[in-house]
Design a protein around this motif. Structure first.
Motif, PDB file in Angstrom:
ATOM      1  N   ASN A  68       0.798  -1.222   0.000  1.00 41.95           N
ATOM      2  CA  ASN A  68       0.000   0.000   0.000  1.00 41.95           C
ATOM      3  C   ASN A  68       0.836   1.280   0.000  1.00 41.95           C
ATOM      4  OD1 ASN A  68      -2.585   1.138  -0.321  1.00 41.95           O
ATOM      5  ND2 ASN A  68      -2.630   1.722   1.819  1.00 41.95           N
ATOM      6  N   ALA A  69       2.118   1.182  -0.276  1.00 47.84           N
ATOM      7  CA  ALA A  69       2.928   2.395  -0.402  1.00 47.84           C
ATOM      8  C   ALA A  69       2.595   3.073  -1.716  1.00 47.84           C
ATOM      9  CB  ALA A  69       4.415   2.049  -0.348  1.00 47.84           C
ATOM     10  N   GLU A  70       2.630   4.404  -1.712  1.00 45.02           N
ATOM     11  CA  GLU A  70       2.313   5.157  -2.926  1.00 45.02           C
ATOM     12  C   GLU A  70       3.319   4.913  -4.042  1.00 45.02           C
ATOM     13  OE1 GLU A  70       2.251   9.302  -1.961  1.00 45.02           O
ATOM     14  OE2 GLU A  70       4.281   9.277  -1.184  1.00 45.02           O
ATOM     15  N   THR A  71       4.421   4.296  -3.736  1.00 48.53           N
ATOM     16  CA  THR A  71       5.458   3.985  -4.727  1.00 48.53           C
ATOM     17  C   THR A  71       5.235   2.579  -5.287  1.00 48.53           C
ATOM     18  OG1 THR A  71       6.894   3.359  -2.895  1.00 48.53           O
ATOM     19  CG2 THR A  71       7.191   5.565  -3.800  1.00 48.53           C
ATOM     20  N   ASP A  72       4.049   2.342  -5.798  1.00 44.76           N
ATOM     21  CA  ASP A  72       3.656   1.063  -6.392  1.00 44.76           C
ATOM     22  C   ASP A  72       3.808  -0.119  -5.442  1.00 44.76           C
ATOM     23  OD1 ASP A  72       2.874   2.142  -8.838  1.00 44.76           O
ATOM     24  OD2 ASP A  72       4.926   2.090  -9.601  1.00 44.76           O
ATOM     25  N   GLY A  73       3.653   0.123  -4.147  1.00 43.63           N
ATOM     26  CA  GLY A  73       3.708  -0.952  -3.164  1.00 43.63           C
ATOM     27  C   GLY A  73       5.105  -1.509  -2.956  1.00 43.63           C
ATOM     28  N   ILE A 101       5.053   7.142   5.224  1.00 46.12           N
ATOM     29  CA  ILE A 101       5.081   6.840   3.794  1.00 46.12           C
ATOM     30  C   ILE A 101       3.665   7.042   3.273  1.00 46.12           C
ATOM     31  CG2 ILE A 101       5.478   5.019   2.078  1.00 46.12           C
ATOM     32  CD1 ILE A 101       8.030   5.892   3.494  1.00 46.12           C
ATOM     33  N   GLY A 102       3.546   7.705   2.137  1.00 44.28           N
ATOM     34  CA  GLY A 102       2.227   7.925   1.563  1.00 44.28           C
ATOM     35  C   GLY A 102       1.552   6.623   1.161  1.00 44.28           C
ATOM     36  N   LYS A 103       0.236   6.612   1.314  1.00 42.67           N
ATOM     37  CA  LYS A 103      -0.554   5.423   0.985  1.00 42.67           C
ATOM     38  C   LYS A 103      -1.062   5.484  -0.459  1.00 42.67           C
ATOM     39  CE  LYS A 103      -2.699   4.941   5.547  1.00 42.67           C
ATOM     40  NZ  LYS A 103      -4.031   4.864   6.179  1.00 42.67           N
ATOM     41  N   LYS A 104      -1.011   4.367  -1.145  1.00 41.31           N
ATOM     42  CA  LYS A 104      -1.587   4.279  -2.488  1.00 41.31           C
ATOM     43  C   LYS A 104      -3.111   4.366  -2.379  1.00 41.31           C
ATOM     44  CE  LYS A 104      -1.316   1.642  -6.725  1.00 41.31           C
ATOM     45  NZ  LYS A 104      -0.616   0.567  -7.420  1.00 41.31           N
ATOM     46  N   ASP A 105      -3.674   3.596  -1.448  1.00 34.96           N
ATOM     47  CA  ASP A 105      -5.106   3.631  -1.160  1.00 34.96           C
ATOM     48  C   ASP A 105      -5.277   4.340   0.185  1.00 34.96           C
ATOM     49  OD1 ASP A 105      -7.748   3.228  -0.433  1.00 34.96           O
ATOM     50  OD2 ASP A 105      -7.663   1.043  -0.507  1.00 34.96           O
ATOM     51  N   PRO A 106      -5.824   5.561   0.186  1.00 38.83           N
ATOM     52  CA  PRO A 106      -5.945   6.314   1.433  1.00 38.83           C
ATOM     53  C   PRO A 106      -6.730   5.586   2.526  1.00 38.83           C
ATOM     54  CG  PRO A 106      -6.635   7.660  -0.441  1.00 38.83           C
ATOM     55  CD  PRO A 106      -6.365   6.282  -0.952  1.00 38.83           C
ATOM     56  N   ASN A 107      -7.631   4.698   2.123  1.00 38.55           N
ATOM     57  CA  ASN A 107      -8.426   3.950   3.091  1.00 38.55           C
ATOM     58  C   ASN A 107      -7.778   2.629   3.489  1.00 38.55           C
ATOM     59  OD1 ASN A 107     -10.518   5.898   3.077  1.00 38.55           O
ATOM     60  ND2 ASN A 107     -11.249   5.049   1.139  1.00 38.55           N
ATOM     61  N   GLY A 108      -6.669   2.295   2.856  1.00 34.29           N
ATOM     62  CA  GLY A 108      -5.985   1.045   3.145  1.00 34.29           C
ATOM     63  C   GLY A 108      -5.039   1.179   4.331  1.00 34.29           C
ATOM     64  N   PRO A 109      -4.362   0.082   4.647  1.00 31.98           N
ATOM     65  CA  PRO A 109      -3.442   0.092   5.789  1.00 31.98           C
ATOM     66  C   PRO A 109      -2.202   0.938   5.520  1.00 31.98           C
ATOM     67  CG  PRO A 109      -3.214  -1.955   4.578  1.00 31.98           C
ATOM     68  CD  PRO A 109      -4.373  -1.211   3.962  1.00 31.98           C
ATOM     69  N   ARG A 110      -1.592   1.393   6.591  1.00 36.52           N
ATOM     70  CA  ARG A 110      -0.348   2.155   6.478  1.00 36.52           C
ATOM     71  C   ARG A 110       0.753   1.209   6.010  1.00 36.52           C
ATOM     72  NH1 ARG A 110       0.735   6.783   7.442  1.00 36.52           N
ATOM     73  NH2 ARG A 110      -1.029   7.208   8.780  1.00 36.52           N
ATOM     74  N   PRO A 111       1.581   1.632   5.054  1.00 38.71           N
ATOM     75  CA  PRO A 111       2.699   0.785   4.619  1.00 38.71           C
ATOM     76  C   PRO A 111       3.581   0.436   5.827  1.00 38.71           C
ATOM     77  CG  PRO A 111       2.414   2.620   3.112  1.00 38.71           C
ATOM     78  CD  PRO A 111       1.521   2.880   4.290  1.00 38.71           C
ATOM     79  N   PRO A 112       4.002  -0.815   5.937  1.00 37.30           N
ATOM     80  CA  PRO A 112       4.733  -1.240   7.135  1.00 37.30           C
ATOM     81  C   PRO A 112       6.173  -0.743   7.230  1.00 37.30           C
ATOM     82  CG  PRO A 112       4.501  -3.072   5.614  1.00 37.30           C
ATOM     83  CD  PRO A 112       3.710  -1.930   5.049  1.00 37.30           C
ATOM     84  N   TYR A 113       6.789  -0.374   6.127  1.00 40.34           N
ATOM     85  CA  TYR A 113       8.193   0.004   6.166  1.00 40.34           C
ATOM     86  C   TYR A 113       8.389   1.469   5.813  1.00 40.34           C
ATOM     87  CZ  TYR A 113       8.433  -5.012   6.035  1.00 40.34           C
ATOM     88  OH  TYR A 113       8.232  -6.324   6.315  1.00 40.34           O
ATOM     89  N   ARG A 114       9.320   2.100   6.513  1.00 38.50           N
ATOM     90  CA  ARG A 114       9.674   3.488   6.241  1.00 38.50           C
ATOM     91  C   ARG A 114      11.179   3.628   6.405  1.00 38.50           C
ATOM     92  NH1 ARG A 114      11.220   6.438  10.292  1.00 38.50           N
ATOM     93  NH2 ARG A 114      10.899   5.767  12.420  1.00 38.50           N
ATOM     94  N   MET A 115      11.710   4.683   5.869  1.00 39.90           N
ATOM     95  CA  MET A 115      13.142   4.956   5.958  1.00 39.90           C
ATOM     96  C   MET A 115      13.472   5.434   7.371  1.00 39.90           C
ATOM     97  SD  MET A 115      16.118   5.615   4.364  1.00 39.90           S
ATOM     98  CE  MET A 115      17.524   6.667   4.665  1.00 39.90           C
ATOM     99  N   PRO A 116      14.364   4.730   8.080  1.00 36.02           N
ATOM    100  CA  PRO A 116      14.734   5.194   9.424  1.00 36.02           C
ATOM    101  C   PRO A 116      15.675   6.391   9.341  1.00 36.02           C
ATOM    102  CG  PRO A 116      16.056   3.290   8.838  1.00 36.02           C
ATOM    103  CD  PRO A 116      15.057   3.497   7.712  1.00 36.02           C
ATOM    104  N   GLY A 117      15.710   7.185  10.374  1.00 26.67           N
ATOM    105  CA  GLY A 117      16.672   8.284  10.461  1.00 26.67           C
ATOM    106  C   GLY A 117      17.956   7.773  11.095  1.00 26.67           C
ATOM    107  N   TRP A 118      19.076   8.240  10.593  1.00 31.35           N
ATOM    108  CA  TRP A 118      20.371   7.752  11.070  1.00 31.35           C
ATOM    109  C   TRP A 118      21.118   8.776  11.906  1.00 31.35           C
ATOM    110  CZ3 TRP A 118      21.146   2.755  10.892  1.00 31.35           C
ATOM    111  CH2 TRP A 118      20.417   2.016   9.963  1.00 31.35           C
ATOM    112  N   ALA A 119      20.474   9.894  12.266  1.00 31.22           N
ATOM    113  CA  ALA A 119      21.118  10.900  13.109  1.00 31.22           C
ATOM    114  C   ALA A 119      21.521  10.271  14.437  1.00 31.22           C
ATOM    115  CB  ALA A 119      20.176  12.076  13.349  1.00 31.22           C
TER     116      ALA A 119
END
Length: 147
Positions: A68-73, A101-119
Motif C-alpha cells: 500500500n505504499a504510494e510507490t507502487d507498493g 510513507i504515503g498510501k496508495k489507497d488512502p483507506n488502506g493500511p499504512r505501509p509497514p516500512y519506512r526509511m529510518p533516520g540515522w542521526a
C-alpha cells in the motif's frame, strides 16, 4: 531433599535457558575501513554496513515489497536521487529518515516500512561518503541533463 534439589536445578536451568535465548545487546555499526579508497568506495561500504541494500537492493534499484505504499507498493529505488535532491537535502533525508510513507489507497493500511533516520548513529564522514555513493548511482548517460 531430592525434590528441593530437583526444583532448584530446574529453576536454574530455566533461568540459564532464558539468558541464552535473549537477543544480544545492540552494537554500533562499524563501517569497514577502506584504506586509500575514494568517497564513493567508502560510501558503498557504508551502504552495505548499514543494511541499505536490504530494502533498496544491492544496486539501488529498489523493489522490496511495501504494501500500500504510494510507490507502487515497493520501496523506491535510489538510483535517481540526484534528480530530486541536492547533496545537502539528501544528507538531511538520510539523517532524518521519513516519518510516514504515503498510501496508495488512502483507506488502506499504512505501509509497514519506512526509511529510518540515522542521526546520532551514522558519523558525519559516513553520511558524506554515503551521499557521494548514492550520487554516483545516477545513470552515466543521463548525468549531463541534470548535473
Amino acid at each position: 531433599m531430592r525434590r528441593v534439589v530437583a526444583v532448584v536445578a530446574l529453576v536454574l536451568a530455566g533461568y540459564g535457558l532464558r539468558l541464552a535465548m535473549r537477543s544480544p545487546a545492540p552494537q554500533p555499526v562499524r563501517t569497514p575501513e577502506v584504506v586509500g579508497a575514494s568517497a564513493i568506495e567508502r560510501g558503498h561500504a557504508v551502504y552495505a554496513s548499514y543494511g541499505c541494500s536490504i530494502c533498496h537492493g544491492p544496486d539501488g534499484k529498489g523493489g522490496f515489497s511495501n504494501p500500500n505504499a504510494e510507490t507502487d507498493g515497493k520501496v523506491p529505488g535510489i538510483t535517481y536521487v540526484a534528480e530530486g535532491y541536492t547533496r545537502p537535502e539528501l544528507r538531511k533525508k538520510i539523517l532524518d529518515g521519513l516519518a510516514t510513507i504515503g498510501k496508495k489507497d488512502p483507506n488502506g493500511p499504512r505501509p509497514p516500512y519506512r526509511m529510518p533516520g540515522w542521526a546520532g548513529q551514522m558519523s558525519d564522514a559516513d553520511v558524506a561518503d554515503l551521499v557521494e555513493y548514492l550520487w554516483s548511482l545516477y545513470p552515466k548517460t543521463e548525468k549531463s541533463k541534470w548535473r
